[in-house]
Enzyme design. Structure first.
Site, mmCIF file in Angstrom:
data_model
loop_
_atom_site.group_PDB
_atom_site.id
_atom_site.type_symbol
_atom_site.label_atom_id
_atom_site.label_comp_id
_atom_site.label_asym_id
_atom_site.label_seq_id
_atom_site.Cartn_x
_atom_site.Cartn_y
_atom_site.Cartn_z
ATOM 1 N N SER A 31 0.803 -1.229 0.000
ATOM 2 C CA SER A 31 0.000 0.000 0.000
ATOM 3 C C SER A 31 0.831 1.274 0.000
ATOM 4 C CB SER A 31 -0.931 0.007 1.221
ATOM 5 O OG SER A 31 -0.189 -0.275 2.385
ATOM 6 N N ARG A 32 2.094 1.173 0.412
ATOM 7 C CA ARG A 32 2.928 2.383 0.448
ATOM 8 C C ARG A 32 4.408 2.014 0.362
ATOM 9 N NH1 ARG A 32 3.379 3.079 6.270
ATOM 10 N NH2 ARG A 32 1.988 1.516 7.169
ATOM 11 N N VAL B 39 -0.178 -10.317 7.652
ATOM 12 C CA VAL B 39 0.759 -11.399 7.310
ATOM 13 C C VAL B 39 1.185 -12.225 8.527
ATOM 14 C CG1 VAL B 39 1.699 -10.332 5.202
ATOM 15 C CG2 VAL B 39 2.824 -9.912 7.416
ATOM 16 N N ASN C 126 7.426 -8.329 1.545
ATOM 17 C CA ASN C 126 7.897 -6.967 1.811
ATOM 18 C C ASN C 126 7.329 -6.374 3.107
ATOM 19 O OD1 ASN C 126 8.717 -4.039 0.956
ATOM 20 N ND2 ASN C 126 6.491 -3.969 1.239
ATOM 21 N N SER D 53 17.141 -6.292 5.577
ATOM 22 C CA SER D 53 17.610 -4.917 5.860
ATOM 23 C C SER D 53 19.110 -4.910 6.091
ATOM 24 C CB SER D 53 16.916 -4.405 7.123
ATOM 25 O OG SER D 53 17.546 -3.231 7.576
ATOM 26 N N TYR E 126 14.140 -5.765 15.488
ATOM 27 C CA TYR E 126 14.076 -5.631 14.023
ATOM 28 C C TYR E 126 15.262 -6.340 13.358
ATOM 29 C CZ TYR E 126 13.629 -3.151 9.525
ATOM 30 O OH TYR E 126 13.499 -2.833 8.199
HETATM 31 P P1 NDP Z 1 6.304 1.383 5.253
HETATM 32 O O1 NDP Z 1 6.125 1.563 6.726
HETATM 33 O O2 NDP Z 1 6.312 2.570 4.384
HETATM 34 O O3 NDP Z 1 5.206 0.355 4.693
HETATM 35 C C1 NDP Z 1 5.011 -0.866 5.359
HETATM 36 C C2 NDP Z 1 4.048 -1.713 4.570
HETATM 37 O O4 NDP Z 1 3.890 -2.960 5.261
HETATM 38 C C3 NDP Z 1 2.669 -1.088 4.465
HETATM 39 O O5 NDP Z 1 2.133 -1.398 3.199
HETATM 40 C C4 NDP Z 1 1.884 -1.811 5.557
HETATM 41 O O6 NDP Z 1 0.502 -1.923 5.276
HETATM 42 C C5 NDP Z 1 2.502 -3.191 5.497
HETATM 43 N N1 NDP Z 1 2.308 -3.973 6.705
HETATM 44 C C6 NDP Z 1 2.720 -3.688 7.967
HETATM 45 N N2 NDP Z 1 2.318 -4.657 8.816
HETATM 46 C C7 NDP Z 1 1.638 -5.565 8.070
HETATM 47 C C8 NDP Z 1 0.972 -6.773 8.359
HETATM 48 N N3 NDP Z 1 0.943 -7.273 9.602
HETATM 49 N N4 NDP Z 1 0.360 -7.429 7.355
HETATM 50 C C9 NDP Z 1 0.374 -6.945 6.087
HETATM 51 N N5 NDP Z 1 0.989 -5.800 5.750
HETATM 52 C C10 NDP Z 1 1.607 -5.108 6.740
HETATM 53 O O7 NDP Z 1 7.666 0.550 5.119
HETATM 54 P P2 NDP Z 1 8.782 0.526 3.973
HETATM 55 O O8 NDP Z 1 8.173 0.623 2.653
HETATM 56 O O9 NDP Z 1 9.843 1.464 4.375
HETATM 57 O O10 NDP Z 1 9.371 -0.946 4.210
HETATM 58 C C11 NDP Z 1 9.059 -2.049 3.393
HETATM 59 C C12 NDP Z 1 9.979 -3.190 3.775
HETATM 60 O O11 NDP Z 1 11.335 -2.788 3.596
HETATM 61 C C13 NDP Z 1 9.859 -3.621 5.229
HETATM 62 O O12 NDP Z 1 10.023 -5.022 5.334
HETATM 63 C C14 NDP Z 1 11.025 -2.925 5.894
HETATM 64 O O13 NDP Z 1 11.429 -3.579 7.053
HETATM 65 C C15 NDP Z 1 12.061 -3.004 4.790
HETATM 66 N N6 NDP Z 1 13.121 -2.026 4.894
HETATM 67 C C16 NDP Z 1 12.862 -0.672 4.857
HETATM 68 C C17 NDP Z 1 13.894 0.222 4.946
HETATM 69 C C18 NDP Z 1 13.681 1.706 4.906
HETATM 70 O O14 NDP Z 1 14.661 2.440 5.111
HETATM 71 N N7 NDP Z 1 12.500 2.203 4.642
HETATM 72 C C19 NDP Z 1 15.296 -0.224 5.089
HETATM 73 C C20 NDP Z 1 15.451 -1.662 5.106
HETATM 74 C C21 NDP Z 1 14.399 -2.502 5.007
HETATM 75 P P3 NDP Z 1 -0.550 -0.781 5.762
HETATM 76 O O15 NDP Z 1 -0.195 0.446 4.962
HETATM 77 O O16 NDP Z 1 -1.861 -1.313 5.384
HETATM 78 O O17 NDP Z 1 -0.302 -0.598 7.215
#
Ligand code: NDP
Length: 247
Positions: free
Chosen positions: A14-15, A64, A90, A142, A155
């Site tokens: 979603s984002r 998830v 993701n 990560s 984490y």
């Molecule tokens: P965001 O916080 O921007 O987005 C997180 C996403 O995960 C959202 O779509 C959210 O859905 C979804 N989500 C959270 N919990 C659940 C759940 N229980 N079930 C289903 N969906 C869920 O995170 P990022 O885009 O930054 O991160 C994406 C991935 O990349 C993650 O795994 C993060 O750990 C990893 N990452 C990110 C880094 C960064 O610097 N941003 C660095 C290294 C790794 P909803 O919007 O509906 O809540």
């Protein structure tokens, strides 16, 4: 149109990084199943952008970390699109604090989402992949899985677990023509990192040889490559996308 005829399930689409990954696959003709937890409006917005590209896309609400929700969601996606060819694990959360102050619920939430979520989704898709003798699983880990980080014991443990899981599953499924890899982003501009104060971001940028924080598209490019035929002989790997922050 490298991915025409292929269906991709992106969790947490979603984002942020997940939304960029979904759109990158869509640009190359893939059918997109977009999972989200709570942000329905944001998911609908991404779905509409993808539909406007002329490819199929449906959104699927589901936590998830909950095995039965995931099982039902994946069954529905497989019925809707007659199978899942590519799974991108993701979805992820952070609950940061120094370990001395880390509450058990914050440990559990992060492990359940980031690590058990990967188990739940992978477990539910591999039956179909094995049957069709084709599959690509890409897990988003990560940089801190490799380096550790103050305030992120939960984490970093969850993401290091994802790397061990990736290597083990790659060994189990290699002979079935299923490749399993991880992508380890560094600091990427999303809502996950927006609360980092600017002065700390500035200090961080000084440590990044590429001289900038990454974009969601930087990560999406690596994921799309690993899912492509060009990466058929790559499995069990961790590809860092961190601008050189950690080598
Ligand atoms: P965001 O916080 O921007 O987005 C997180 C996403 O995960 C959202 O779509 C959210 O859905 C979804 N989500 C959270 N919990 C659940 C759940 N229980 N079930 C289903 N969906 C869920 O995170 P990022 O885009 O930054 O991160 C994406 C991935 O990349 C993650 O795994 C993060 O750990 C990893 N990452 C990110 C880094 C960064 O610097 N941003 C660095 C290294 C790794 P909803 O919007 O509906 O809540």
């Amino acid at each position: 149109m490298e991915f025409k005829g292929k269906t991709v399930l992106v969790t947490g689409g979603s984002r942020g990084i997940g939304a960029a990954i979904a759109q990158s696959f869509a640009e190359q003709g893939a059918t997109i199943a977009l999972n989200y937890a709570g942000s329905q409006e944001a998911a609908e917005e991404i779905r509409d952008k993808i539909l406007a590209m002329g490819v199929e896309c449906k959104i699927y609400q589901g936590d998830v970390s909950d095995f039965s929700q995931v099982e039902n969601m994946i069954k529905t996606v497989e019925e809707d699109f007659s199978g899942i060819d590519i799974l991108v694990n993701n979805a992820g959360v952070t609950k940061d604090s120094l370990f001395m102050r880390m509450k058990e619920e914050d440990w559990d939430k992060v492990i359940d989402t980031n690590l058990k979520g990967v188990y739940n989704c992978s477990k539910s898709v591999i039956r179909g992949m094995i049957k069709r003798k084709f599959g690509k699983i890409i897990n988003i880990t990560s940089v801190v899985a490799l380096s550790g980080n103050i305030g992120q014991a939960n984490y970093a443990a969850s993401k290091a677990g994802v790397i061990g899981f990736t290597k083990s599953l790659a060994q189990e499924l290699g002979s079935r023509n299923i490749q399993v890899n991880s992508v380890a982003p560094g600091y990427i501009e999303t809502s996950m990192t927006e609360s980092i104060p600017q002065n700390i971001k500035d200090e961080l940028i000084k440590k990044i040889p590429s001289g900038r924080i990454g974009s969601p598209d930087d990560v999406a490019n690596a994921v799309v490559f690993l899912a492509s035929d060009k990466a058929n002989y790559i499995t069990g790997q961790v590809i860092s996308v961190n601008g050189g922050l950690y080598m």
